[in-house]
Design a protein around this motif. Structure first.
Motif: not given
Length: 330
Positions: A44, A46, A152, A155-156, A159-160
């Protein structure tokens, strides 16, 4: 009414974690009835943590690292890709029942597709539903972040999940299925980053939050307002339950805050929830006593409606999550 009572319990649990995790937890599901086979997302992209600077404009929604797509709205002339498409697909999966085998599930979908989509759309709808099954399988391999309040990590995770979605859907399909949720994802993540940024002064934090609110569409703003009201009521009910508050005190507090009609409706939800928990207790006791599967299945049918049976295992799993772990000798 039972579904609403289930929602009270679910919201009460979600209040214990960051709001940004809500969509993630709802999204990370494999096939109905499939075991937990989640693995780390891996790869994913960063993104910086919520410390990009001390200015409100640093959190504009359109700077999000996961896709910023807009729903086609009135310009969408495709009769298949309409609002509520994802809900229809989820209802289709629910009707198809538990299945660990994607191929078997797809066969069930083929037999049910006509009851959820017009004949003229059935072929396309089935193809989309089959890809949705594959998407759910892939989504079930992802793992939620351990710290659901870490911008963080959230968000990761988002996004994944976004990358998985792009593997199976594109363009108007993506918009119809996920655009509304993605907007709320961006908004929630922005607020989480602001809240966790220790470099902001109180004034800067207030400005950043206001700027984020201003960028949310009117439709999403209204949805958020309604959700906030429900969460506040659910939090109040959770507190009542923890304190074993008597019905009279509950009614007095609720009627003063929400009105007499709402207070009566909430009291009914309390009774529904109590009845549900009592039936879960009875079923769980027999399961722990080692009743054979046939007897347990018969009891399940006696205690729960067909709709409720779909939620029994999830409710029992939720109980385990809410029960503090004990150590030897404790």
């Amino acid at each position: 009414m039972v579904m609403r009572s289930r929602a009270w319990a679910a919201v009460a649990v979600l209040l214990a974690v960051a709001t940004a995790s809500v969509v993630w937890w709802l999204g990370v599901q494999g096939l109905p009835g499939a075991g937990d086979k989640r693995q780390a997302p891996g790869g994913a992209a960063g993104a910086p943590t919520g410390t990009r600077g001390a200015h409100a404009t640093a959190w504009r929604l359109d700077t999000s690292d996961f896709a910023h797509r807009r729903a086609s709205g009135s310009d969408n002339t495709d009769p298949l890709l309409v609002d509520g498409l994802r809900n229809t697909l989820e209802a289709l999966l629910l009707e198809a029942g538990d299945a660990n085998d994607p191929a078997a599930l797809k066969q069930r979908l083929a037999a049910l597709i006509g009851s959820h989509f017009p004949k003229a759309l059935a072929t396309r709808a089935l193809a989309l539903a089959e890809r949705y099954v594959d998407y759910r399988v892939a989504l079930g391999q992802l793992r939620a972040p351990q710290d659901l309040t870490d911008p963080r990590a959230v968000r990761d995770a988002l996004e994944a999940r976004h990358k998985v979605r792009l593997q199976y859907f594109e363009g108007a399909e993506y918009d119809a299925l996920f655009a509304r949720e993605a907007e709320l994802d961006r908004y929630t993540l922005a607020r989480l980053e602001i809240a966790r940024n220790t470099q902001l002064t109180p004034e800067q934090r207030a400005q950043a939050l206001q700027a984020t609110d201003n960028e949310l569409s009117k439709e999403r703003r209204a949805e958020r307002s309604a959700a906030t009201e429900h969460m506040a009521a659910a939090a109040q009910t959770a507190a009542f339950n923890t304190q074993n508050t008597d019905p009279y005190t509950r009614h007095a507090a609720r009627s003063a805050q929400y009105g007499e009609a709402a207070a009566h409706a909430m009291a009914q939800l309390d009774r529904d929830e109590q009845h549900w928990q009592q039936r879960l207790d009875q079923y769980s006791q027999h399961a722990q006593q080692g009743d054979d599967s046939a007897a347990l299945q018969q009891l399940r049918k006696q205690l729960f409606s067909a709709e409720e049976q779909q939620r029994v295992e999830a409710a029992l799993a939720l109980r385990k999550l809410q029960t503090p772990a004990t150590t030897p000798g404790s």
